[in-house]
Design a protein around this motif. Structure first.
Motif, PDB file in Angstrom:
ATOM      1  N   THR A   7       0.854  -1.189   0.000  1.00  0.00           N
ATOM      2  CA  THR A   7       0.000   0.000   0.000  1.00  0.00           C
ATOM      3  C   THR A   7       0.889   1.238   0.000  1.00  0.00           C
ATOM      4  OG1 THR A   7      -1.673  -1.173   1.274  1.00  0.00           O
ATOM      5  CG2 THR A   7      -1.792   1.253   1.237  1.00  0.00           C
ATOM      6  N   PRO A   8       0.711   2.150  -0.944  1.00  0.00           N
ATOM      7  CA  PRO A   8       1.537   3.361  -0.986  1.00  0.00           C
ATOM      8  C   PRO A   8       1.391   4.170   0.313  1.00  0.00           C
ATOM      9  CG  PRO A   8       0.266   3.100  -3.007  1.00  0.00           C
ATOM     10  CD  PRO A   8      -0.272   2.103  -2.045  1.00  0.00           C
ATOM     11  N   VAL A   9       2.502   4.741   0.751  1.00  0.00           N
ATOM     12  CA  VAL A   9       2.511   5.550   1.976  1.00  0.00           C
ATOM     13  C   VAL A   9       2.460   7.023   1.608  1.00  0.00           C
ATOM     14  CG1 VAL A   9       3.803   6.167   4.057  1.00  0.00           C
ATOM     15  CG2 VAL A   9       3.843   3.801   3.213  1.00  0.00           C
ATOM     16  N   ASP A  10       1.556   7.740   2.219  1.00  0.00           N
ATOM     17  CA  ASP A  10       1.445   9.176   1.981  1.00  0.00           C
ATOM     18  C   ASP A  10       2.363   9.896   2.970  1.00  0.00           C
ATOM     19  OD1 ASP A  10       0.819  11.789   1.582  1.00  0.00           O
ATOM     20  OD2 ASP A  10      -1.362  11.525   1.659  1.00  0.00           O
ATOM     21  N   TYR A  11       3.629  10.075   2.569  1.00  0.00           N
ATOM     22  CA  TYR A  11       4.611  10.660   3.477  1.00  0.00           C
ATOM     23  C   TYR A  11       4.330  12.132   3.753  1.00  0.00           C
ATOM     24  CZ  TYR A  11       7.472   6.464   3.280  1.00  0.00           C
ATOM     25  OH  TYR A  11       7.927   5.181   3.402  1.00  0.00           O
ATOM     26  N   THR A  12       3.700  12.797   2.808  1.00  0.00           N
ATOM     27  CA  THR A  12       3.349  14.200   3.035  1.00  0.00           C
ATOM     28  C   THR A  12       2.356  14.323   4.181  1.00  0.00           C
ATOM     29  OG1 THR A  12       3.694  14.716   0.696  1.00  0.00           O
ATOM     30  CG2 THR A  12       2.401  16.278   1.992  1.00  0.00           C
ATOM     31  N   ALA A  13       1.380  13.444   4.185  1.00  0.00           N
ATOM     32  CA  ALA A  13       0.387  13.451   5.260  1.00  0.00           C
ATOM     33  C   ALA A  13       1.027  13.070   6.589  1.00  0.00           C
ATOM     34  CB  ALA A  13      -0.759  12.501   4.932  1.00  0.00           C
ATOM     35  N   LEU A  14       1.938  12.090   6.549  1.00  0.00           N
ATOM     36  CA  LEU A  14       2.629  11.673   7.770  1.00  0.00           C
ATOM     37  C   LEU A  14       3.449  12.827   8.349  1.00  0.00           C
ATOM     38  CD1 LEU A  14       3.926   8.082   6.925  1.00  0.00           C
ATOM     39  CD2 LEU A  14       2.103   8.707   8.508  1.00  0.00           C
ATOM     40  N   ALA A  15       4.137  13.555   7.479  1.00  0.00           N
ATOM     41  CA  ALA A  15       4.953  14.683   7.924  1.00  0.00           C
ATOM     42  C   ALA A  15       4.091  15.769   8.549  1.00  0.00           C
ATOM     43  CB  ALA A  15       5.754  15.252   6.757  1.00  0.00           C
ATOM     44  N   ALA A  16       2.947  16.030   7.926  1.00  0.00           N
ATOM     45  CA  ALA A  16       2.041  17.055   8.450  1.00  0.00           C
ATOM     46  C   ALA A  16       1.507  16.650   9.822  1.00  0.00           C
ATOM     47  CB  ALA A  16       0.890  17.283   7.478  1.00  0.00           C
ATOM     48  N   ALA A  17       1.189  15.370   9.971  1.00  0.00           N
ATOM     49  CA  ALA A  17       0.692  14.892  11.258  1.00  0.00           C
ATOM     50  C   ALA A  17       1.767  14.990  12.333  1.00  0.00           C
ATOM     51  CB  ALA A  17       0.218  13.444  11.115  1.00  0.00           C
ATOM     52  N   ALA A  18       3.012  14.649  11.956  1.00  0.00           N
ATOM     53  CA  ALA A  18       4.119  14.738  12.913  1.00  0.00           C
ATOM     54  C   ALA A  18       4.372  16.180  13.314  1.00  0.00           C
ATOM     55  CB  ALA A  18       5.378  14.135  12.291  1.00  0.00           C
ATOM     56  N   ASP A  19       4.262  17.095  12.368  1.00  0.00           N
ATOM     57  CA  ASP A  19       4.476  18.509  12.676  1.00  0.00           C
ATOM     58  C   ASP A  19       3.416  19.019  13.647  1.00  0.00           C
ATOM     59  OD1 ASP A  19       6.687  18.618  11.080  1.00  0.00           O
ATOM     60  OD2 ASP A  19       5.667  19.476   9.347  1.00  0.00           O
ATOM     61  N   GLU A  20       2.167  18.610  13.455  1.00  0.00           N
ATOM     62  CA  GLU A  20       1.095  19.051  14.352  1.00  0.00           C
ATOM     63  C   GLU A  20       1.306  18.499  15.758  1.00  0.00           C
ATOM     64  OE1 GLU A  20      -1.431  21.242  14.093  1.00  0.00           O
ATOM     65  OE2 GLU A  20      -0.324  21.749  12.264  1.00  0.00           O
ATOM     66  N   LYS A  21       1.721  17.241  15.826  1.00  0.00           N
ATOM     67  CA  LYS A  21       2.011  16.631  17.127  1.00  0.00           C
ATOM     68  C   LYS A  21       3.139  17.378  17.832  1.00  0.00           C
ATOM     69  CE  LYS A  21       3.865  12.396  19.182  1.00  0.00           C
ATOM     70  NZ  LYS A  21       4.424  11.035  18.904  1.00  0.00           N
ATOM     71  N   ALA A  22       4.170  17.722  17.064  1.00  0.00           N
ATOM     72  CA  ALA A  22       5.316  18.438  17.642  1.00  0.00           C
ATOM     73  C   ALA A  22       4.905  19.817  18.146  1.00  0.00           C
ATOM     74  CB  ALA A  22       6.430  18.556  16.608  1.00  0.00           C
ATOM     75  N   LYS A  23       4.051  20.499  17.387  1.00  0.00           N
ATOM     76  CA  LYS A  23       3.607  21.834  17.800  1.00  0.00           C
ATOM     77  C   LYS A  23       2.840  21.782  19.117  1.00  0.00           C
ATOM     78  CE  LYS A  23       3.376  23.852  13.154  1.00  0.00           C
ATOM     79  NZ  LYS A  23       2.496  24.368  12.079  1.00  0.00           N
ATOM     80  N   LYS A  24       1.942  20.822  19.243  1.00  0.00           N
ATOM     81  CA  LYS A  24       1.181  20.703  20.487  1.00  0.00           C
ATOM     82  C   LYS A  24       2.118  20.429  21.658  1.00  0.00           C
ATOM     83  CE  LYS A  24      -3.102  19.042  18.321  1.00  0.00           C
ATOM     84  NZ  LYS A  24      -4.050  17.892  18.189  1.00  0.00           N
TER      85      LYS A  24
END
Length: 512
Positions: A7-24
């Motif tokens: 299954t292709p991995v959406d790394y852009t979405a993963l990066a965005a999710a990680a950035d939001e987690k880091a901000k919180k």
């Protein structure tokens, strides 16, 4: 039989999710994320990250390692940057993080570009044991190899503990934020357990302590934005590497510059015992009054920092009469020595403004190693190969005269103001040695007046710059109004001064 399709991995979405987690995670602590810090440091859109997802473990909730590394530009100049990510495993360092940082430093050396470290870490990753610890050794080695070849600037933006503290300590400049930055080899809990001493986190390793007491840090920043702004300012005065051409900025003297240079003599009192702020003298002599001071809060009897003369960066060393009369002590000697070595490593001319009564006397200084530690400033000036210009503004006595950039120790040009006092020692001390019998022979009620008369005579005959000019130890007497023009002319004359460029680098800039 068909091959199973992944299954292709959406790394852009993963990066965005990680950035939001880091901000919180980080914003709740009043801190920026690792990548927000990079965005503040680098020119907009210039940063290219390496291996964003290297070391990640999606099953465990980690989408990458605890450090972001890559290259960007600062003011249009290529730089290497690594930024520890406290939102991932507390920013701890393991094998993957160590490999990424070591690889970045080595690539920065290969490309000959400055390296910035944005540090915010819980230290070595305990789960990886000695494997994680060993990576510090590799980082230390890479930093040592880079030292003196490329500028290295560390920003402490959170905790930095244990063996991790030695990585920034080996870089050229350490910047700490007032509230969140801490550096210590052992924390308060360990100190309490081993010694029984109760000490707070700030008193043990806070930014104010390291800026004013230990001398580990070079700048006390109010916040992360201030820290990053200061780091960018430092880079304005430093080359890409030790073999690179020095920067040259367009400069046209303003009426304010001319007025300041002409009024520099009014800043310094005629009375050699009266204090004044030498930073005002420096600002009157340099382009647009812009002086970036380094280690402002430590060893205050000496001032160091960067400025420009006719658009060209220089390092400035000056005695500060506002503190201990500008005497040299163990800390001032080490502060000046490391700065001169740094300027020499990166090809910056050194301007020395001298107003020094001597070394600070006393048993405390002797026991603190003034002989050993005071010798470091001698070593720094004596080995420097960059253009060096010295101006004695008011007084220069004894051994301090020699070490503060005298011609004897290697200055290319040395000047003095007309009323400068230059001698082995001050008049009072000299007559107490030379004329002690005459003073003792006078009636007791007249001894003070006799001593004062002898001191005045000694001053008139011996404590002036004329003898130094006649013996070639000074290149001339300059009026205060002509000081800036004289320094600028000397710098122009030294622009083609030969330095041995056949080596990989001139020397390392290790902590002295």
């Amino acid at each position: 039989m068909t091959t199973a399709q992944r299954t292709p991995v959406d790394y852009t979405a993963l990066a965005a999710a990680a950035d939001e987690k880091a901000k919180k995670f980080q914003h709740a602590k009043g801190k920026l994320t690792a990548r927000e810090r990079i965005e503040l440091l680098c020119d907009e859109g210039s940063f290219v990250e390496h291996g964003r997802f290297f070391g990640g473990d999606p099953a465990a909730g980690f989408l990458g390692s605890a450090v972001a590394t890559g290259f960007g530009t600062v003011g249009g100049r290529p730089v290497a940057v690594y930024s520890q990510d406290f939102s991932v495993r507390g920013g701890t360092l393991g094998k993957v993080e160590g490999e990424k940082i070591t690889d970045l430093i080595e690539r920065a050396v290969q490309q000959g570009v400055p390296c910035f470290a944005l540090l915010d870490s819980g230290g070595a990753r305990i789960q990886e044991g000695v494997g994680g610890l060993s990576m510090y050794g590799r980082i230390f080695r890479a930093s040592c190899r880079a030292s003196g070849f490329i500028p290295q600037i560390s920003l402490i933006l959170g905790p930095c503990a244990g063996g991790a503290v030695y990585s920034p300590a080996m870089t050229d400049f350490v910047i700490m934020t007032r509230e969140n930055a801490h550096m210590f080899v052992t924390g308060p809990d360990v100190v309490r357990a081993v010694t029984g001493e109760e000490i707070s986190l700030d008193d043990l390793g806070g930014a104010e302590m390291h800026n004013s007491v230990s001398g580990v840090a070079h700048y006390l920043a109010e916040d992360e934005e201030d820290a990053i702004d200061y780091a960018r300012s430092l880079l304005d005065y430093l080359p890409q590497n030790c073999n690179d051409e020095q920067a040259c900025y367009a400069y046209t003297a303003t009426p304010e510059d001319v007025e300041s240079a002409m009024g520099v003599g009014d800043i310094i009192p005629d009375d050699p015992r009266m204090p004044y702020d030498v930073v005002e003298v420096i600002e009157a002599l340099v382009d647009h009054g812009e002086f970036v001071e380094v280690q402002e809060h430590w060893a205050k009897s000496i001032v160091i920092g960067f400025a420009c003369i006719e658009g060209r960066p220089v390092g400035v060393v000056a005695n500060q009469p506002m503190h201990n009369a500008g005497t040299l002590d163990v800390e001032a000697s080490e502060k000046a020595a490391r700065f001169v070595r740094c300027c020499d490593a990166f090809g910056l001319p050194v301007i020395t403004l001298v107003d020094v009564p001597g070394y600070l006397p006393g048993a405390e200084q002797e026991r603190a190693g003034i002989i050993r530690r005071g010798a470091k400033v001698i070593y720094a000036y004596g080995n420097a190969t960059v253009p060096m210009i010295t101006v004695i503004t008011r007084k220069s006595y004894g051994g301090a005269y020699i070490v503060m950039g005298s011609k004897g120790i290697g200055a290319d040009y040395a000047y003095a103001w007309p009323r400068a006092e230059i001698a082995v020692m001050g008049a009072d001390g000299a007559v107490n040695i030379l004329n002690r019998r005459d003073i003792a022979a006078a009636p007791e009620e007249e001894r003070v007046d006799v001593a004062r008369k002898l001191a005045d005579d000694y001053t008139a005959e011996n404590i002036n710059p004329n003898f130094s000019v006649e013996t070639g130890e000074l290149d001339g007497i300059v009026q205060p109004i002509d000081t800036r023009d004289t320094i600028a002319a000397a710098l122009r004359a030294l622009r083609t001064k030969h330095r041995d460029l056949n080596r990989f680098k001139f020397h390392s800039n290790g902590p002295l």
